[in-house]
Design a protein around this motif. Structure first.
Motif, short mmCIF file in Angstrom:
data_model
loop_
_atom_site.label_atom_id
_atom_site.label_comp_id
_atom_site.label_asym_id
_atom_site.label_seq_id
_atom_site.Cartn_x
_atom_site.Cartn_y
_atom_site.Cartn_z
N ILE A 193 0.82 -1.22 0.00
CA ILE A 193 0.00 0.00 0.00
C ILE A 193 0.85 1.26 0.00
N TYR A 194 2.19 1.11 0.17
CA TYR A 194 3.06 2.27 0.28
C TYR A 194 3.75 2.58 -1.06
N GLU A 195 4.41 3.75 -1.09
CA GLU A 195 5.15 4.15 -2.28
C GLU A 195 6.30 3.17 -2.56
N ALA A 196 6.77 3.16 -3.82
CA ALA A 196 7.80 2.21 -4.24
C ALA A 196 9.09 2.37 -3.43
N TRP A 197 9.50 3.63 -3.13
CA TRP A 197 10.76 3.83 -2.41
C TRP A 197 10.67 3.31 -0.98
N VAL A 198 9.47 3.40 -0.39
CA VAL A 198 9.27 2.86 0.96
C VAL A 198 9.39 1.34 0.94
N ARG A 199 8.76 0.72 -0.05
CA ARG A 199 8.84 -0.74 -0.17
C ARG A 199 10.28 -1.20 -0.37
N LYS A 200 11.04 -0.50 -1.20
CA LYS A 200 12.43 -0.88 -1.45
C LYS A 200 13.29 -0.72 -0.21
N PHE A 201 13.09 0.38 0.51
CA PHE A 201 13.90 0.63 1.71
C PHE A 201 13.65 -0.45 2.76
N PHE A 202 12.38 -0.77 2.95
CA PHE A 202 12.04 -1.75 3.98
C PHE A 202 12.04 -3.19 3.45
N THR A 203 12.62 -3.37 2.29
CA THR A 203 12.90 -4.72 1.79
C THR A 203 14.40 -4.98 1.76
N TYR A 204 15.18 -3.99 1.27
CA TYR A 204 16.60 -4.23 1.05
C TYR A 204 17.51 -3.60 2.12
N ILE A 205 17.02 -2.62 2.86
CA ILE A 205 17.84 -1.98 3.90
C ILE A 205 17.45 -2.54 5.28
N ILE A 206 16.22 -2.28 5.68
CA ILE A 206 15.67 -2.88 6.90
C ILE A 206 14.55 -3.83 6.46
N PRO A 207 14.79 -5.13 6.53
CA PRO A 207 13.91 -6.09 5.82
C PRO A 207 12.60 -6.42 6.52
N PHE A 208 11.78 -5.40 6.80
CA PHE A 208 10.46 -5.67 7.35
C PHE A 208 9.60 -6.45 6.36
N ALA A 209 9.89 -6.31 5.06
CA ALA A 209 9.09 -7.03 4.06
C ALA A 209 9.22 -8.53 4.24
N SER A 210 10.38 -9.00 4.71
CA SER A 210 10.57 -10.44 4.90
C SER A 210 9.91 -10.95 6.18
N VAL A 211 9.46 -10.02 7.03
CA VAL A 211 8.78 -10.42 8.27
C VAL A 211 7.36 -10.86 7.99
N SER A 212 6.66 -10.08 7.21
CA SER A 212 5.24 -10.40 7.00
C SER A 212 4.81 -10.31 5.54
N TYR A 213 5.12 -9.20 4.87
CA TYR A 213 4.52 -8.94 3.55
C TYR A 213 4.88 -9.99 2.51
N LEU A 214 6.17 -10.23 2.27
CA LEU A 214 6.57 -11.18 1.22
C LEU A 214 6.14 -12.61 1.55
N PRO A 215 6.36 -13.10 2.78
CA PRO A 215 5.86 -14.45 3.08
C PRO A 215 4.34 -14.57 2.97
N LEU A 216 3.62 -13.52 3.39
CA LEU A 216 2.16 -13.58 3.32
C LEU A 216 1.66 -13.61 1.88
N MET A 217 2.41 -12.98 0.97
CA MET A 217 2.03 -13.04 -0.43
C MET A 217 1.99 -14.48 -0.91
N LEU A 218 2.92 -15.31 -0.41
CA LEU A 218 2.94 -16.73 -0.76
C LEU A 218 1.91 -17.51 0.05
N LEU A 219 1.86 -17.22 1.35
CA LEU A 219 0.94 -17.96 2.22
C LEU A 219 -0.50 -17.83 1.77
N LEU A 220 -0.86 -16.64 1.33
CA LEU A 220 -2.25 -16.35 0.98
C LEU A 220 -2.51 -16.48 -0.52
#
Length: 260
Positions: A193-220
């Motif tokens: 739901i966030y801007e592209a630069w926010v998604r990139k920062f929280f994927t490749y710098i501080i990996p919050f995306a690997s905590v919930s968002y990316l795994p949930l994309m597969l889980l669901l």
């Protein structure tokens, strides 16, 4: 680890000396997150869905990130309150002991009242899973558990980085709260739901995306992927924690006692 569990036992017995206070604080920690959860509930009451995510899919995301944050606050509290050790000069005593500083700082403080948040997050997690039958397989439930552990690694890594700054600034930097409290508030929603630069920062710098968002994309089943990918994604937090520990060691080499 034996030393760590001894620290754990000492702090728990110490906090239980004031049981009424402990129970009241734990109850408060249980009730406070409901204000945030109510905001999520009323948003879905008004709009019905969030960029293709249903209420229970978002509450699953909410529960995972809040469980991870609560565990980090409870068991990595020593790094969160590390500036006090530096200001008082107590860190000098840790340096002359025949044990690693990471274990000693971890064992310097525990916040068991965060169990209230854990109970609330666990209840929301169980409720969400019960309403999402596509998660009722062992690999997917294991992945959910790994996601929580992964979140603990990420938050603990941020606490360590903030504590390391104390070697140069003495006091902790409030900027760290942007990534702990702010990160928790941001990551309780899908990153899509966030801007592209926010998604990139929280994927490749501080990996919050690997905590919930990316795994949930597969889980669901929001995107295709293998079971191996599903179980490997939640280890992004461990990869983030390793350089944080390295930076901590660099900080120790630059430490100068305050002389308190």
């Amino acid at each position: 680890m034996k030393l760590y569990f001894n620290y754990l036992s000492i702090h728990f017995r110490s906090q239980m000396q004031y049981r009424t206070s402990f129970l009241m604080l734990t109850a408060g920690q249980f009730l406070i997150p409901f204000t945030v959860f109510a905001g999520v509930y009323f948003m879905f009451e008004r709009f019905g869905q969030l960029k293709g995510w249903t209420f229970f899919e978002v509450t699953l995301c909410y529960a995972i990130i809040h469980l991870a944050f609560s565990l980090s606050e409870c068991f990595a509290r020593g790094f969160d309150s590390f500036s006090g050790l530096v200001v008082r000069g107590d860190f000098d005593r840790l340096l002359v002991r025949p044990r690693g500083t990471v274990v000693q700082v971890l064992g310097s403080a525990f916040e068991f009242t965060r169990f209230g948040r854990l109970i609330q997050g666990g209840a929301v997690l169980a409720w969400s899973i019960s309403q999402l039958p596509e998660l009722w397989t062992f690999p997917k439930l294991l992945a959910v558990l790994l996601m929580v552990v992964n979140g603990v690694f990420v938050f603990t890594g941020i606490f360590i980085l903030a504590a390391t700054m104390c070697f140069w600034s003495v006091q902790g930097l409030e900027l760290a709260n942007v990534f702990t409290d702010g990160g928790r508030e941001m990551a309780q929603y899908p990153l899509g739901i966030y801007e592209a630069w926010v998604r990139k920062f929280f994927t490749y710098i501080i990996p919050f995306a690997s905590v919930s968002y990316l795994p949930l994309m597969l889980l669901l089943d929001k995107r295709e992927g293998s079971t191996a990918e599903l179980l490997l994604l939640p280890f992004g937090g461990a990869l983030f924690l390793l350089p944080c520990l390295l930076i901590w060691q660099i900080g120790i080499r630059h430490y100068r006692s305050t002389g308190s």
